[in-house]
Design a protein around this motif. Structure first.
Motif, mmCIF file in Angstrom:
data_model
loop_
_atom_site.group_PDB
_atom_site.id
_atom_site.type_symbol
_atom_site.label_atom_id
_atom_site.label_comp_id
_atom_site.label_asym_id
_atom_site.label_seq_id
_atom_site.Cartn_x
_atom_site.Cartn_y
_atom_site.Cartn_z
ATOM 1 N N SER A 181 -0.425 13.913 11.429
ATOM 2 C CA SER A 181 -0.215 14.008 9.985
ATOM 3 C C SER A 181 1.210 13.584 9.627
ATOM 4 C CB SER A 181 -0.478 15.440 9.519
ATOM 5 O OG SER A 181 -0.117 15.603 8.175
ATOM 6 N N ASN A 182 2.181 14.062 10.396
ATOM 7 C CA ASN A 182 3.574 13.704 10.135
ATOM 8 C C ASN A 182 3.834 12.216 10.377
ATOM 9 O OD1 ASN A 182 4.263 16.288 9.345
ATOM 10 N ND2 ASN A 182 4.933 16.903 11.385
ATOM 11 N N LYS A 183 3.202 11.640 11.405
ATOM 12 C CA LYS A 183 3.351 10.204 11.658
ATOM 13 C C LYS A 183 2.804 9.398 10.479
ATOM 14 C CE LYS A 183 3.526 9.783 16.621
ATOM 15 N NZ LYS A 183 3.347 8.762 17.628
ATOM 16 N N PHE A 184 1.671 9.839 9.963
ATOM 17 C CA PHE A 184 1.043 9.186 8.811
ATOM 18 C C PHE A 184 1.999 9.203 7.619
ATOM 19 C CE2 PHE A 184 -1.735 9.385 5.047
ATOM 20 C CZ PHE A 184 -2.623 8.347 5.275
ATOM 21 N N LYS A 185 2.517 10.383 7.309
ATOM 22 C CA LYS A 185 3.429 10.520 6.162
ATOM 23 C C LYS A 185 4.720 9.742 6.388
ATOM 24 C CE LYS A 185 1.538 14.985 4.939
ATOM 25 N NZ LYS A 185 1.717 16.433 5.040
ATOM 26 N N LYS A 186 5.276 9.837 7.595
ATOM 27 C CA LYS A 186 6.521 9.143 7.918
ATOM 28 C C LYS A 186 6.344 7.631 7.812
ATOM 29 C CE LYS A 186 10.053 8.803 11.485
ATOM 30 N NZ LYS A 186 10.432 9.182 12.863
ATOM 31 N N PHE A 187 5.201 7.135 8.249
ATOM 32 C CA PHE A 187 4.921 5.706 8.149
ATOM 33 C C PHE A 187 5.038 5.247 6.712
ATOM 34 C CE2 PHE A 187 1.878 2.352 7.138
ATOM 35 C CZ PHE A 187 2.332 1.337 7.969
ATOM 36 N N PHE A 188 4.456 5.978 5.787
ATOM 37 C CA PHE A 188 4.493 5.565 4.379
ATOM 38 C C PHE A 188 5.864 5.763 3.761
ATOM 39 C CE2 PHE A 188 -0.116 5.634 4.795
ATOM 40 C CZ PHE A 188 -0.394 4.400 4.228
ATOM 41 N N LEU A 189 6.623 6.731 4.249
ATOM 42 C CA LEU A 189 8.004 6.882 3.771
ATOM 43 C C LEU A 189 8.821 5.664 4.176
ATOM 44 C CD1 LEU A 189 8.846 10.639 4.428
ATOM 45 C CD2 LEU A 189 8.708 9.471 2.218
ATOM 46 N N LEU A 190 8.674 5.232 5.405
ATOM 47 C CA LEU A 190 9.415 4.061 5.887
ATOM 48 C C LEU A 190 8.873 2.774 5.289
ATOM 49 C CD1 LEU A 190 9.807 5.030 9.659
ATOM 50 C CD2 LEU A 190 11.542 5.132 7.852
ATOM 51 N N TYR A 191 7.567 2.692 5.133
ATOM 52 C CA TYR A 191 6.930 1.489 4.624
ATOM 53 C C TYR A 191 7.306 1.241 3.161
ATOM 54 C CZ TYR A 191 3.344 -1.900 3.418
ATOM 55 O OH TYR A 191 2.685 -3.029 3.001
ATOM 56 N N SER A 192 7.439 2.314 2.394
ATOM 57 C CA SER A 192 7.718 2.151 0.965
ATOM 58 C C SER A 192 9.164 1.778 0.673
ATOM 59 C CB SER A 192 7.344 3.425 0.202
ATOM 60 O OG SER A 192 8.168 4.493 0.615
ATOM 61 N N LYS A 193 10.032 1.856 1.669
ATOM 62 C CA LYS A 193 11.454 1.507 1.434
ATOM 63 C C LYS A 193 11.691 0.031 1.518
ATOM 64 C CE LYS A 193 13.406 5.863 2.771
ATOM 65 N NZ LYS A 193 14.288 6.582 3.622
ATOM 66 N N MET B 95 0.867 -1.183 0.000
ATOM 67 C CA MET B 95 0.000 0.000 0.000
ATOM 68 C C MET B 95 0.902 1.231 0.000
ATOM 69 S SD MET B 95 -3.317 1.333 0.638
ATOM 70 C CE MET B 95 -4.055 -0.238 0.721
ATOM 71 N N THR B 96 0.615 2.155 -0.873
ATOM 72 C CA THR B 96 1.393 3.395 -0.940
ATOM 73 C C THR B 96 0.614 4.531 -0.280
ATOM 74 O OG1 THR B 96 0.453 4.102 -3.049
ATOM 75 C CG2 THR B 96 2.407 2.677 -3.152
ATOM 76 N N PHE B 97 1.310 5.614 -0.064
ATOM 77 C CA PHE B 97 0.705 6.817 0.492
ATOM 78 C C PHE B 97 -0.465 7.267 -0.381
ATOM 79 C CE2 PHE B 97 0.561 11.491 0.626
ATOM 80 C CZ PHE B 97 0.305 11.677 1.976
ATOM 81 N N GLU B 98 -0.246 7.263 -1.687
ATOM 82 C CA GLU B 98 -1.285 7.702 -2.626
ATOM 83 C C GLU B 98 -2.509 6.794 -2.568
ATOM 84 O OE1 GLU B 98 1.965 7.415 -3.480
ATOM 85 O OE2 GLU B 98 2.403 9.555 -3.595
ATOM 86 N N GLN B 99 -2.282 5.486 -2.460
ATOM 87 C CA GLN B 99 -3.403 4.551 -2.377
ATOM 88 C C GLN B 99 -4.191 4.769 -1.091
ATOM 89 O OE1 GLN B 99 -1.018 1.007 -2.801
ATOM 90 N NE2 GLN B 99 -1.945 0.547 -4.790
#
Length: 133
Positions: free
Chosen positions: A121-133, A1-5
């Motif tokens: 909001s930052n936790k949400f974004k950070k989660f997807f940054l880490l998850y996508s790596k 799952m990506t941030f965009e999805q």
């Protein structure tokens, strides 16, 4: 799952709200349009287009769009629920659920968790940054 999805669910919700509002406005406008004469007798107006028919067609188109988006939302929610099963951090799961499934604003999520809206909001974004790596 990506941030965009993940964000798609939120935006599908917003699109559904907009369609519901448009549909309600159209129904309200239709109340003021003179009803069709159903006697079958010609009214002598030649190529006159019946306004009620136009409203009904537009209403049906909006309803179809709304139904399509409701279906998309169900599919995206199902996919997201499956994704949430794999998230180990309970607080992160809650943030993801409140934003993507419950469609809450960052302010409402922050209040729910007793945190600032920017923090969640930052936790949400950070989660997807880490998850996508």
């Amino acid at each position: 799952m990506t941030f965009e999805q993940a964000c798609q669910i939120y935006y599908i919700h917003m699109e559904i709200k907009a369609l519901q509002l448009d549909l309600a406005r159209l129904k309200e406008e239709r109340r003021y349009v003179k009803a069709t004469n159903l006697t079958g007798m010609p009214n002598g107006k030649g190529g006159y287009k019946n306004w009620m028919d136009e409203y009904l067609i537009k209403e049906e188109e909006l309803q179809n769009l709304l139904n399509e988006n409701l279906y998309k939302l169900q599919v995206e929610r199902k996919n997201f629920e499956e994704f949430l099963q794999g998230v180990e951090d309970a607080q992160m799961r809650l943030i993801l659920r409140l934003r993507c499934v419950n469609n809450l604003s960052w302010e409402a999520i922050g209040e729910e968790l007793d945190k600032d809206r920017r923090t969640v909001s930052n936790k949400f974004k950070k989660f997807f940054l880490l998850y996508s790596k």
